[in-house]
Each structure stands twice: as structure tokens, then as C-alpha cells.
Write a protein that holds these residues in place. Structure first.
Motif, PDB file in Angstrom:
ATOM      1  N   PRO A 105      22.224 -35.613  -5.539  1.00  0.00           N
ATOM      2  CA  PRO A 105      22.043 -36.895  -6.221  1.00  0.00           C
ATOM      3  C   PRO A 105      22.244 -38.056  -5.254  1.00  0.00           C
ATOM      4  N   PHE A 106      21.360 -39.016  -5.374  1.00  0.00           N
ATOM      5  CA  PHE A 106      21.385 -40.200  -4.522  1.00  0.00           C
ATOM      6  C   PHE A 106      22.398 -41.179  -5.080  1.00  0.00           C
ATOM      7  N   GLU A 107      23.168 -41.764  -4.194  1.00  0.00           N
ATOM      8  CA  GLU A 107      24.213 -42.694  -4.604  1.00  0.00           C
ATOM      9  C   GLU A 107      24.296 -43.836  -3.599  1.00  0.00           C
ATOM     10  N   LEU A 108      24.285 -45.053  -4.101  1.00  0.00           N
ATOM     11  CA  LEU A 108      24.468 -46.196  -3.219  1.00  0.00           C
ATOM     12  C   LEU A 108      25.940 -46.276  -2.839  1.00  0.00           C
ATOM     13  N   ARG A 109      26.208 -46.392  -1.553  1.00  0.00           N
ATOM     14  CA  ARG A 109      27.594 -46.493  -1.085  1.00  0.00           C
ATOM     15  C   ARG A 109      27.619 -47.127   0.292  1.00  0.00           C
ATOM     16  N   GLY A 110      28.784 -47.548   0.684  1.00  0.00           N
ATOM     17  CA  GLY A 110      28.952 -48.137   2.004  1.00  0.00           C
ATOM     18  C   GLY A 110      29.053 -47.063   3.072  1.00  0.00           C
ATOM     19  N   ASP A 111      29.278 -47.518   4.269  1.00  0.00           N
ATOM     20  CA  ASP A 111      29.466 -46.629   5.411  1.00  0.00           C
ATOM     21  C   ASP A 111      30.526 -47.265   6.298  1.00  0.00           C
ATOM     22  N   PHE A 133      30.356 -49.200   8.760  1.00  0.00           N
ATOM     23  CA  PHE A 133      30.077 -50.599   9.081  1.00  0.00           C
ATOM     24  C   PHE A 133      30.169 -51.470   7.825  1.00  0.00           C
ATOM     25  N   PHE A 134      29.601 -50.993   6.722  1.00  0.00           N
ATOM     26  CA  PHE A 134      29.633 -51.731   5.458  1.00  0.00           C
ATOM     27  C   PHE A 134      30.766 -51.190   4.588  1.00  0.00           C
ATOM     28  N   ASP A 135      31.988 -51.305   5.073  1.00  0.00           N
ATOM     29  CA  ASP A 135      33.124 -50.698   4.404  1.00  0.00           C
ATOM     30  C   ASP A 135      33.650 -51.491   3.209  1.00  0.00           C
ATOM     31  N   LEU A 136      33.192 -52.698   3.008  1.00  0.00           N
ATOM     32  CA  LEU A 136      33.673 -53.506   1.882  1.00  0.00           C
ATOM     33  C   LEU A 136      32.705 -53.519   0.700  1.00  0.00           C
ATOM     34  N   ILE A 137      31.621 -52.802   0.794  1.00  0.00           N
ATOM     35  CA  ILE A 137      30.599 -52.874  -0.245  1.00  0.00           C
ATOM     36  C   ILE A 137      30.885 -51.953  -1.439  1.00  0.00           C
ATOM     37  N   ASP A 138      31.655 -50.886  -1.249  1.00  0.00           N
ATOM     38  CA  ASP A 138      31.901 -49.933  -2.334  1.00  0.00           C
ATOM     39  C   ASP A 138      32.519 -50.570  -3.573  1.00  0.00           C
ATOM     40  N   PRO A 139      33.583 -51.377  -3.458  1.00  0.00           N
ATOM     41  CA  PRO A 139      34.133 -52.005  -4.666  1.00  0.00           C
ATOM     42  C   PRO A 139      33.105 -52.921  -5.359  1.00  0.00           C
ATOM     43  N   TRP A 140      32.304 -53.608  -4.593  1.00  0.00           N
ATOM     44  CA  TRP A 140      31.283 -54.483  -5.168  1.00  0.00           C
ATOM     45  C   TRP A 140      30.259 -53.664  -5.951  1.00  0.00           C
ATOM     46  N   LEU A 141      29.835 -52.538  -5.390  1.00  0.00           N
ATOM     47  CA  LEU A 141      28.863 -51.691  -6.078  1.00  0.00           C
ATOM     48  C   LEU A 141      29.440 -51.142  -7.386  1.00  0.00           C
ATOM     49  N   LYS A 142      30.725 -50.777  -7.375  1.00  0.00           N
ATOM     50  CA  LYS A 142      31.364 -50.256  -8.591  1.00  0.00           C
ATOM     51  C   LYS A 142      31.480 -51.348  -9.656  1.00  0.00           C
ATOM     52  N   ASP A 143      31.801 -52.566  -9.254  1.00  0.00           N
ATOM     53  CA  ASP A 143      31.940 -53.675 -10.200  1.00  0.00           C
ATOM     54  C   ASP A 143      30.626 -54.026 -10.888  1.00  0.00           C
ATOM     55  N   PHE A 144      29.522 -53.868 -10.191  1.00  0.00           N
ATOM     56  CA  PHE A 144      28.233 -54.281 -10.737  1.00  0.00           C
ATOM     57  C   PHE A 144      27.394 -53.123 -11.247  1.00  0.00           C
ATOM     58  N   ASP A 145      27.910 -51.904 -11.151  1.00  0.00           N
ATOM     59  CA  ASP A 145      27.186 -50.740 -11.638  1.00  0.00           C
ATOM     60  C   ASP A 145      25.726 -50.773 -11.183  1.00  0.00           C
ATOM     61  N   VAL A 146      25.542 -50.872  -9.885  1.00  0.00           N
ATOM     62  CA  VAL A 146      24.222 -50.978  -9.276  1.00  0.00           C
ATOM     63  C   VAL A 146      23.624 -49.591  -9.086  1.00  0.00           C
ATOM     64  N   SER A 147      22.346 -49.460  -9.377  1.00  0.00           N
ATOM     65  CA  SER A 147      21.660 -48.195  -9.118  1.00  0.00           C
ATOM     66  C   SER A 147      20.564 -48.414  -8.080  1.00  0.00           C
ATOM     67  N   ALA A 148      19.944 -47.335  -7.671  1.00  0.00           N
ATOM     68  CA  ALA A 148      18.874 -47.426  -6.673  1.00  0.00           C
ATOM     69  C   ALA A 148      17.737 -48.290  -7.224  1.00  0.00           C
ATOM     70  N   PRO A 149      17.063 -49.027  -6.349  1.00  0.00           N
ATOM     71  CA  PRO A 149      15.977 -49.901  -6.815  1.00  0.00           C
ATOM     72  C   PRO A 149      14.754 -49.132  -7.308  1.00  0.00           C
ATOM     73  N   ARG A 150      14.672 -47.846  -6.978  1.00  0.00           N
ATOM     74  CA  ARG A 150      13.568 -47.009  -7.461  1.00  0.00           C
ATOM     75  C   ARG A 150      14.161 -45.792  -8.169  1.00  0.00           C
ATOM     76  N   SER A 151      13.436 -45.269  -9.120  1.00  0.00           N
ATOM     77  CA  SER A 151      13.930 -44.094  -9.845  1.00  0.00           C
ATOM     78  C   SER A 151      13.920 -42.872  -8.935  1.00  0.00           C
ATOM     79  N   GLU A 152      14.675 -41.869  -9.333  1.00  0.00           N
ATOM     80  CA  GLU A 152      14.728 -40.633  -8.555  1.00  0.00           C
ATOM     81  C   GLU A 152      13.340 -40.008  -8.444  1.00  0.00           C
TER      82      GLU A 152
END
Length: 90
Positions: free
Chosen positions: A25-31, A33-52
Motif C-alpha cells: 500500500p502506498f502511503e505519503l510520508r516524510g523521509d 530530509f523531510f522529517d517534519l512533514i509526517d505530523p502535518w500529513l496526519k493532521d490533514f489526512d492527506v491521500s495520494a493525488p491519484r487513486s491506486e
């Protein structure tokens, strides 16, 4: 590819295996370098811009059905890879 069809099939096989076994399963997450993005993604319940399904179709179309591989279409190994991706997409 015309000079090294075996090598092309080898790399395509690695691509297909990655698509089928390691991408979903595809999941948006940080890495690292982008270590501060995970809490933001959880707060906004963001999904991939395209369907699976759209992503899977793109995986097939953009690589395996690319005209650059036309010379491989008749090879049984290539046809097997296309069938494997078709089963995965379904």
C-alpha cells in the motif's frame, strides 16, 4: 534494447517485481530530509493525488507499454511480465 534484450528483460523484471511486491500500500510520508512533514500529513489526512488504480495503470503504460520496448513484445519473457502486471492491476 535491440542489442541486449536479455538485459532489458532482466531490468523490466526487477521493475515489475518492485511494482507488484514493494509499492503498495502506498502511503505519503516524510523521509530523512523531510522529517517534519509526517505530523502535518496526519493532521490533514492527506491521500495520494491519484487513486491506486490510476497509479497501477500508469506503472503499466509508462514502462511496459512504452514504444521503446516494442522489439521485446514477441519474447515469452516479456509477455509473462505484462501478464504479471495485468494480474496485479486487476
Amino acid at each position: 534494447m535491440n542489442k541486449f534484450p536479455e538485459k532489458s528483460i532482466e531490468f523490466l523484471e526487477k521493475y515489475v517485481d518492485t511494482c507488484v511486491e514493494g509499492f503498495f500500500p502506498f502511503e505519503l510520508r516524510g523521509d530523512p530530509f523531510f522529517d517534519l512533514i509526517d505530523p502535518w500529513l496526519k493532521d490533514f489526512d492527506v491521500s495520494a493525488p491519484r487513486s491506486e488504480q490510476v497509479i497501477k495503470n500508469s506503472m503499466m503504460r509508462d514502462v511496459l507499454l512504452n514504444p521503446a520496448f516494442d522489439s521485446l513484445h514477441e519474447l515469452p519473457e516479456y509477455q509473462r511480465l505484462v501478464q504479471k502486471m495485468n494480474r496485479f492491476i486487476e
